[in-house]
Design a protein around this motif. Structure first.
Motif, short mmCIF file in Angstrom:
data_model
loop_
_atom_site.label_atom_id
_atom_site.label_comp_id
_atom_site.label_asym_id
_atom_site.label_seq_id
_atom_site.Cartn_x
_atom_site.Cartn_y
_atom_site.Cartn_z
N PHE A 53 -59.37 32.29 -3.05
CA PHE A 53 -58.25 33.22 -3.03
C PHE A 53 -58.77 34.63 -2.84
CE2 PHE A 53 -56.73 29.59 -5.41
CZ PHE A 53 -55.53 29.34 -4.77
N ILE A 54 -58.24 35.27 -1.82
CA ILE A 54 -58.65 36.63 -1.48
C ILE A 54 -57.44 37.54 -1.64
CG2 ILE A 54 -59.48 38.13 0.36
CD1 ILE A 54 -60.76 35.60 1.58
N ILE A 55 -57.63 38.63 -2.34
CA ILE A 55 -56.53 39.57 -2.52
C ILE A 55 -56.43 40.42 -1.28
CG2 ILE A 55 -55.68 41.49 -3.88
CD1 ILE A 55 -57.10 40.34 -6.26
N ALA A 56 -55.25 40.40 -0.67
CA ALA A 56 -55.00 41.20 0.54
C ALA A 56 -54.35 42.51 0.12
CB ALA A 56 -54.09 40.43 1.49
N GLY A 57 -55.08 43.58 0.21
CA GLY A 57 -54.53 44.88 -0.15
C GLY A 57 -54.85 45.26 -1.58
N SER A 58 -54.36 46.43 -1.96
CA SER A 58 -54.59 46.94 -3.30
C SER A 58 -53.30 46.81 -4.11
CB SER A 58 -55.01 48.40 -3.21
OG SER A 58 -55.19 48.93 -4.49
N TYR A 59 -53.38 46.11 -5.22
CA TYR A 59 -52.22 45.89 -6.06
C TYR A 59 -52.47 46.46 -7.44
CZ TYR A 59 -50.23 42.80 -2.58
OH TYR A 59 -49.70 42.30 -1.43
N VAL A 60 -51.43 46.82 -8.11
CA VAL A 60 -51.53 47.38 -9.45
C VAL A 60 -52.03 46.30 -10.42
CG1 VAL A 60 -50.20 48.36 -11.35
CG2 VAL A 60 -49.72 49.06 -9.01
N PHE A 61 -51.59 45.08 -10.24
CA PHE A 61 -51.97 44.01 -11.15
C PHE A 61 -53.00 43.10 -10.48
CE2 PHE A 61 -47.93 43.30 -9.08
CZ PHE A 61 -48.12 42.12 -8.40
N LYS A 62 -54.05 42.81 -11.22
CA LYS A 62 -55.10 41.91 -10.73
C LYS A 62 -55.52 41.03 -11.90
CE LYS A 62 -59.55 41.80 -8.47
NZ LYS A 62 -60.66 42.56 -7.92
N PHE A 63 -55.48 39.71 -11.71
CA PHE A 63 -55.75 38.76 -12.78
C PHE A 63 -56.82 37.77 -12.34
CE2 PHE A 63 -51.26 39.94 -13.08
CZ PHE A 63 -51.26 40.55 -14.32
N ASP A 64 -57.40 37.11 -13.31
CA ASP A 64 -58.36 36.05 -13.06
C ASP A 64 -57.61 34.83 -12.52
OD1 ASP A 64 -60.77 34.56 -13.16
OD2 ASP A 64 -60.11 33.71 -15.08
N THR A 65 -58.02 34.33 -11.37
CA THR A 65 -57.29 33.23 -10.75
C THR A 65 -57.42 31.92 -11.54
OG1 THR A 65 -59.16 32.79 -9.29
CG2 THR A 65 -57.39 34.15 -8.42
N THR A 66 -58.52 31.72 -12.24
CA THR A 66 -58.66 30.51 -13.05
C THR A 66 -57.66 30.51 -14.20
OG1 THR A 66 -61.02 30.39 -12.51
CG2 THR A 66 -60.26 29.10 -14.40
#
Length: 144
Positions: A53-66
């Protein structure tokens, strides 16, 4: 003498509510089983291979995918279980279905940066589930 849907004389107030009493509930139950299964698969994909999983862009919220994968698995299993019980017409399953579909919508909204298409599809399914569970269980009586 004219008769209504149930076969009773037209002057009586008896209305057959069976098809509409179960129709939207069955629709919601099927969508819940389908959407819950998709959420479980989404969670398994995140837990097994979280580097994909790759985050596309800059987001305010970022979480651990697991961690979010486990959230999706648990929510998906609860949604599938509530959907199965909903076939019996239990009121508590209807209420639980609305609550977990709402929680799943929030979880998928927060999942948008990781897998946008899948998240939007599951949000749409949850909207239909909530609509079907809250649309009512009978149709209004009309004059014949």
């Amino acid at each position: 003498m004219a008769s209504n849907i149930s076969g009773a004389p037209a002057g009586t107030t008896e209305v057959n509510r069976e098809p509409f009493a179960t129709g939207w509930t069955v629709f919601a139950a099927c969508l819940m089983i389908f959407g819950g299964t998709m959420a479980v698969l989404e969670g398994i994909a995140a837990v097994v291979n979280d580097e994909r999983f790759i985050i596309a862009g800059s987001y305010v919220f970022k979480f651990d995918t697991t961690g979010w994968g486990w959230v999706h698995i648990v929510l998906g299993l609860v949604i599938v279980a509530a959907g199965c019980v909903l076939f019996r017409g239990a009121l508590w399953a209807r209420i639980l279905g609305v609550v977990v579909a709402g929680l799943n919508m929030i979880a998928n909204f927060l999942w948008l940066p990781y897998y946008p298409f899948w998240a939007v599809v599951l949000i749409a399914i949850d909207v239909f589930v909530i609509w079907a569970l809250t649309a009512g269980t009978h149709r209004p009586e009309h004059a014949v």
